[in-house]
Design a protein around this motif. Structure first.
Motif, mmCIF file in Angstrom:
data_model
loop_
_atom_site.group_PDB
_atom_site.id
_atom_site.type_symbol
_atom_site.label_atom_id
_atom_site.label_comp_id
_atom_site.label_asym_id
_atom_site.label_seq_id
_atom_site.Cartn_x
_atom_site.Cartn_y
_atom_site.Cartn_z
ATOM 1 N N ASP A 97 9.646 7.988 -18.586
ATOM 2 C CA ASP A 97 8.682 8.155 -19.677
ATOM 3 C C ASP A 97 8.129 9.572 -19.741
ATOM 4 O O ASP A 97 7.726 10.048 -20.808
ATOM 5 C CB ASP A 97 7.522 7.162 -19.511
ATOM 6 C CG ASP A 97 7.962 5.716 -19.739
ATOM 7 O OD1 ASP A 97 9.051 5.520 -20.309
ATOM 8 O OD2 ASP A 97 7.212 4.801 -19.339
ATOM 9 N N GLU A 134 9.796 -6.473 -3.260
ATOM 10 C CA GLU A 134 8.663 -5.610 -3.601
ATOM 11 C C GLU A 134 9.127 -4.165 -3.739
ATOM 12 O O GLU A 134 8.686 -3.438 -4.639
ATOM 13 C CB GLU A 134 7.588 -5.711 -2.517
ATOM 14 C CG GLU A 134 6.869 -7.041 -2.474
ATOM 15 C CD GLU A 134 5.901 -7.136 -1.307
ATOM 16 O OE1 GLU A 134 5.744 -6.127 -0.579
ATOM 17 O OE2 GLU A 134 5.299 -8.211 -1.117
ATOM 18 N N ALA A 180 10.952 -3.786 -7.032
ATOM 19 C CA ALA A 180 10.011 -3.785 -8.156
ATOM 20 C C ALA A 180 9.325 -2.428 -8.273
ATOM 21 O O ALA A 180 9.147 -1.892 -9.377
ATOM 22 C CB ALA A 180 8.979 -4.888 -7.971
ATOM 23 N N ARG A 181 8.955 -1.877 -7.135
ATOM 24 C CA ARG A 181 8.324 -0.553 -7.145
ATOM 25 C C ARG A 181 9.315 0.516 -7.585
ATOM 26 O O ARG A 181 8.957 1.443 -8.322
ATOM 27 C CB ARG A 181 7.784 -0.236 -5.741
ATOM 28 C CG ARG A 181 7.043 1.087 -5.621
ATOM 29 C CD ARG A 181 5.848 1.130 -6.533
ATOM 30 N NE ARG A 181 5.098 2.375 -6.374
ATOM 31 C CZ ARG A 181 4.253 2.857 -7.271
ATOM 32 N NH1 ARG A 181 4.051 2.191 -8.411
ATOM 33 N NH2 ARG A 181 3.611 3.974 -7.061
ATOM 34 N N ARG A 182 10.567 0.399 -7.171
ATOM 35 C CA ARG A 182 11.599 1.356 -7.564
ATOM 36 C C ARG A 182 11.753 1.367 -9.084
ATOM 37 O O ARG A 182 11.816 2.426 -9.718
ATOM 38 C CB ARG A 182 12.927 0.984 -6.900
ATOM 39 C CG ARG A 182 13.975 2.090 -6.972
ATOM 40 C CD ARG A 182 15.364 1.588 -6.602
ATOM 41 N NE ARG A 182 15.412 0.792 -5.411
ATOM 42 C CZ ARG A 182 15.526 1.269 -4.169
ATOM 43 N NH1 ARG A 182 15.590 2.582 -3.979
ATOM 44 N NH2 ARG A 182 15.584 0.445 -3.131
ATOM 45 N N ALA A 183 11.776 0.179 -9.670
ATOM 46 C CA ALA A 183 11.923 0.078 -11.124
ATOM 47 C C ALA A 183 10.724 0.700 -11.840
ATOM 48 O O ALA A 183 10.882 1.392 -12.861
ATOM 49 C CB ALA A 183 12.084 -1.381 -11.523
ATOM 50 N N THR A 184 9.533 0.475 -11.310
ATOM 51 C CA THR A 184 8.318 1.050 -11.905
ATOM 52 C C THR A 184 8.348 2.571 -11.854
ATOM 53 O O THR A 184 8.005 3.249 -12.832
ATOM 54 C CB THR A 184 7.071 0.530 -11.162
ATOM 55 O OG1 THR A 184 7.012 -0.892 -11.290
ATOM 56 C CG2 THR A 184 5.799 1.141 -11.728
ATOM 57 N N ILE A 185 8.776 3.111 -10.713
ATOM 58 C CA ILE A 185 8.823 4.566 -10.550
ATOM 59 C C ILE A 185 9.864 5.186 -11.477
ATOM 60 O O ILE A 185 9.618 6.220 -12.128
ATOM 61 C CB ILE A 185 9.100 4.913 -9.074
ATOM 62 C CG1 ILE A 185 7.851 4.616 -8.230
ATOM 63 C CG2 ILE A 185 9.530 6.368 -8.917
ATOM 64 C CD1 ILE A 185 8.057 4.754 -6.745
ATOM 65 N N LYS A 198 3.705 11.514 -9.752
ATOM 66 C CA LYS A 198 2.672 10.485 -9.800
ATOM 67 C C LYS A 198 1.446 10.994 -10.541
ATOM 68 O O LYS A 198 0.930 12.069 -10.218
ATOM 69 C CB LYS A 198 2.276 10.093 -8.365
ATOM 70 C CG LYS A 198 1.423 8.861 -8.256
ATOM 71 C CD LYS A 198 1.240 8.502 -6.784
ATOM 72 C CE LYS A 198 0.488 7.200 -6.625
ATOM 73 N NZ LYS A 198 0.362 6.826 -5.187
ATOM 74 N N GLN A 229 10.894 4.056 -14.303
ATOM 75 C CA GLN A 229 10.403 4.004 -15.674
ATOM 76 C C GLN A 229 9.314 5.045 -15.908
ATOM 77 O O GLN A 229 9.266 5.688 -16.963
ATOM 78 C CB GLN A 229 9.862 2.607 -15.983
ATOM 79 C CG GLN A 229 9.514 2.390 -17.446
ATOM 80 C CD GLN A 229 10.707 2.598 -18.363
ATOM 81 O OE1 GLN A 229 11.792 2.041 -18.116
ATOM 82 N NE2 GLN A 229 10.545 3.399 -19.408
ATOM 83 N N SER A 230 8.441 5.227 -14.926
ATOM 84 C CA SER A 230 7.363 6.213 -15.059
ATOM 85 C C SER A 230 7.917 7.623 -15.227
ATOM 86 O O SER A 230 7.481 8.375 -16.111
ATOM 87 C CB SER A 230 6.458 6.150 -13.830
ATOM 88 O OG SER A 230 5.492 7.174 -13.862
ATOM 89 N N TYR A 246 8.218 10.072 -5.246
ATOM 90 C CA TYR A 246 7.422 9.908 -6.468
ATOM 91 C C TYR A 246 6.199 10.836 -6.510
ATOM 92 O O TYR A 246 5.654 11.086 -7.598
ATOM 93 C CB TYR A 246 6.981 8.447 -6.564
ATOM 94 C CG TYR A 246 6.256 8.088 -7.843
ATOM 95 C CD1 TYR A 246 6.713 8.517 -9.091
ATOM 96 C CD2 TYR A 246 5.119 7.280 -7.814
ATOM 97 C CE1 TYR A 246 6.056 8.165 -10.258
ATOM 98 C CE2 TYR A 246 4.452 6.927 -8.973
ATOM 99 C CZ TYR A 246 4.922 7.374 -10.194
ATOM 100 O OH TYR A 246 4.267 7.025 -11.351
#
Length: 774
Positions: free
Chosen positions: A81, A67, A70-75, A110, A77-78, A106
């Motif tokens: 971007d 988990e 997965a959160r690390r990858a989302t952050i 955020k 990418q955010s 983050y």
């Protein structure tokens, strides 16, 4: 292995004291559908011998870290971007080892709703903040005059806007948040105060009406009691630094982040802004973080206590395959009786009325004697609810009527926790569709004496009543943990394939409710399984499920001798090589340790099986199908001690441990309320964890130290001095309360009832037991 998997493997390896390669092998097996019991028992070469405890921790940690990744990858990418991802920031994100640290990093990136700081920036006030930071000698009020506009109408508004920007910067500083969180973990106090007007309604929480202690030191049971009191709106709870110096230190840490050590006007303004940021923003976020941590910590500790108690109960000594009479005591509704044969099959039921209002004692005694004689009853299991001692006395009087020289059954008082839940369950209705609900309870009581594990698996673990604060903890986490305990216990003991019920088989590695039922249905249709390999004829049970379950299933007196052992079918060839080296028949060797003398385990290692498996097989051949549970032993209750009124301080009694909590152990001494041996009374030495000394099911000798009849509280001691001389009389160190039992009621999910403390010799120690059983 990719970088993410490698990072996870190294992290888990540090946690369970193993090598990353061991972790990776275990992860691959678990991901492939293998169960923890199977991997622990039959894949030791692959994992380097990781045991079931390490593997359970590995599985839990693996879920968390995946988990996190997965959160690390989302952050990442955010932020990418947004066009703001730098190499330094990327390294910082990749180095974060907790979800909290990751979210701290983050925070500045955020997406958020429009804030006061955003509005201040839009109004052109960020340069004002920079001006104050750059020129500390200038008065901030003077600097602010240059930033007035139609949107910013006053100096005060300008300075407030600058302060909002500064506060947001501070609250989004990962470094500051991390240091403040560490400071709070060490220094924060948790404080509970009664809400005015709630004193009477919340009397059971009276020990927490004005309570304060260090956050880092509070034990889980007190934390959960305070949280429950807050949830019931009896007390307010705060987590904050000590007001005498702690708050000032926190504010100083915030001020140090912006560097305002001097006495210039700008420094004074910045320190005031830092103090405001702490009071208005950061103290609240620290409270939320520490409250979340406290709740999680308390939940995990409470769940761990429950898991240990459940394991001890499931692995309690079985009385064995002996005809048993189960008695579910009752007064007005009568004593429910059920006889089961050596295999657990129900053969007779009856309802006896030896007490008020019928008082048909003679007929009850005669019926007991009749059932004992007719079925060759060797054991009499008596539920420990209301009228338990009266029923036991009635049975004792009845057995005296047996002719001299006749073998008399052994009387055993059995915990009936969960029996009423089983009686009314869909499973019981399916097993005994024509039997009254109350009589089903007597069947359960008889069977749980024969084999506690086989019977208790039919009851939802949370209903067995060996936990604390069950309703308060994370229910999903509790269920997962308890199911894992049941699975490990069932597979550690092994299951007789030709006798086991579907609920028991459902916990065998690789099976589940549907396959277990299919196994039973096939057995009912085609008769007993002659060998393990015939399992492959069961509809839906393929090679993969067979691989997982076969080693944990036993077939006594089957066509294949090794089927009675824990040797896995995949290793039968190896076992036969070992047997051949002895030059004797396999049936003659199994169970004869002397037959294996002179054999060297190293001589049988090959490319498929390593030393751990060879040693396991040698051990199993010595004692095939060994039961890891202890030998059967019962407590002998004292004659004439049947009610709390019969107890006197100083009495030495024998009893059975029914539950172990963080603050002590509850013991059944045969008077309808379990006495409490507080942690300070468990031994003549300091005890950090009661499980170091006792476990559920243990038979122990205790001395009565205090009796509070009106409150039904019993204080017990296991110390050699009988509890005398215990100098520690703090509310969490003295003698405490009894655990009342109510027969026929659905067991409280926490195992009993609340014992509240509000003064007196016993009350001094009731803080820990206060809400344990509500």
């Amino acid at each position: 292995m990719d970088a993410t998997a490698d990072r996870i493997a190294r992290n888990i390896a540090d946690t369970i004291d193993a090598r990353p390669a061991q972790v990776s092998a275990a992860v691959n097996l678990l991901d492939g559908g293998a169960t923890v019991p199977f991997v622990a028992r039959y894949r030791k070469e692959a994992t380097g011998g990781l045991d079931d405890t390490q593997l359970r921790t590995l599985a839990d940690r693996l879920s968390y870290l995946r988990e996190l990744e997965a959160r690390r990858a989302t952050i990442l990418q955010s932020i990418r971007d947004q066009g703001k991802l730098t190499d330094a920031l990327s390294r910082q994100i990749l180095a974060a080892d907790t979800k909290a640290t990751l979210e701290d990093i983050y925070l500045p990136y955020k997406p958020k709703r429009r804030t006061r700081a955003m509005i201040a920036r839009e109004n052109g006030l960020e340069p004002l903040l920079r001006a104050i930071l750059d020129d500390r000698s200038a008065a901030p009020e003077t600097l602010a005059e240059a930033y007035l506009s139609a949107e910013v109408g006053s100096v005060k508004s300008a300075l407030n806007g600058a302060r909002d920007i500064l506060a947001e910067n501070l609250t989004e500083s990962a470094d500051l948040l991390g240091r403040l969180r560490d400071f709070m973990r060490k220094e924060a106090l948790i404080t509970a105060r009664v809400i005015e007007g709630k004193e009477a309604d919340g009397a059971k929480f009276s020990d927490y009406f004005d309570h304060r202690e260090r956050w880092s030191d509070i034990p889980s049971h007190r934390a959960l009691a305070i949280l429950r009191a807050a949830r019931e709106e009896v007390v307010t709870v705060d987590i904050a630094p000590d007001p005498d110096g702690g708050v000032a230190r926190a504010e100083a840490m915030v001020a140090a982040q912006i560097g305002a050590p001097g006495d210039a006007p700008g420094d004074r303004w910045l320190r005031a802004a830092a103090g405001w940021t702490w009071r208005v923003r950061l103290s609240l976020s620290m409270y939320v973080d520490l409250m979340s941590e406290l709740r999680k910590r308390a939940h995990e500790e409470a769940i761990a206590v429950f898991a240990r108690n459940l394991k001890d109960l499931l692995l309690a000594a079985p009385a064995g395959a002996r005809a048993t009479l189960g008695l579910d005591p009752g007064i007005r509704t009568g004593v429910k009786a059920a006889v089961v044969d050596a295999t657990g099959k129900l053969v007779e039921t009856a309802t006896l009325y030896p007490f008020q209002p019928k008082n048909d004692l003679r007929a009850a005694e005669a019926r007991v004697i009749e059932m004992v004689r007719r079925h060759g009853v060797e054991l009499i299991a008596i539920g420990n609810g209301t009228a338990s001692r009266e029923t036991e006395r009635m049975v004792a009087d009845a057995l005296r009527l047996l002719p001299d020289g006749t073998a008399r059954p052994t009387r055993v008082v059995v915990s009936e926790a969960g029996a009423s839940v089983y009686s009314a369950s869909e499973l019981a209705a399916k097993e005994f569709p024509d039997l009254d609900v109350s009589l089903r309870g007597a069947v359960s009581i008889a069977r749980r004496l024969q084999d506690p594990l086989a019977e208790l698996v039919k009851i939802e673990p949370k209903s067995i009543g060996v936990g604390q604060y069950q309703h308060d903890v994370d229910q999903r986490r509790l269920s997962q943990t308890l199911e894992a305990v049941v699975e490990d216990a069932v597979n550690a003991v092994g299951v007789d394939l030709n006798m086991a019920s579907a609920p028991l088989l459902a916990h065998v590695s690789g099976l589940g409710p549907s396959l277990a039922q299919a196994v039973v249905d096939h057995r009912d249709a085609h008769g007993a399984y002659p060998s393990r390999k015939t399992l492959l004829k069961v509809a839906g049970l393929g090679p993969r499920a067979f691989e997982q379950c076969a080693g944990f299933l036993r077939i006594r007196d089957g066509s294949e001798p090794l089927d009675a052992s824990s040797v896995h079918p995949e290793a039968y060839g190896l076992a036969r090589r070992i047997v051949d080296a002895c030059g004797r028949d396999i049936r003659a060797i199994m169970g004869d340790p002397q037959a294996l003398n002179g054999l060297r385990a190293d001589d049988f290692v090959d490319e498929t099986f390593g030393l751990p498996t060879v040693r396991d097989i040698l051990s199993e051949l010595e004692k095939p199908g060994r039961d890891p549970r202890p030998s059967f032993k019962t407590a002998a209750f004292a004659d004439g001690v049947e009610d709390i009124k019969d107890l006197k301080p100083g009495m030495l009694l024998e009893g059975t441990v029914t539950n172990v909590a963080a603050f002590g152990a509850f013991v059944d001494v045969g008077v309808h309320q379990d006495g409490l041996v507080h942690i300070s009374q468990l031994a003549d030495r300091f005890v950090k964890d009661p499980h170091e000394v006792v476990k559920a099911g243990d038979v122990v000798k205790v001395r009565v130290t205090e009796v509070d009849i009106p409150r039904k509280r019993i204080g017990l001691s296991m110390r050699k001095d009988g509890g005398a001389g215990s100098a520690d009389k703090r509310s969490d160190r003295g003698t405490t309360a009894a655990k009342p039992r109510r027969h026929g009621a659905k067991p409280a999910a926490d195992g009993g009832r609340t014992a509240a403390g509000d003064g007196g010799a016993l009350g001094a120690a009731l803080r820990d037991a206060m809400n344990k059983k509500r």
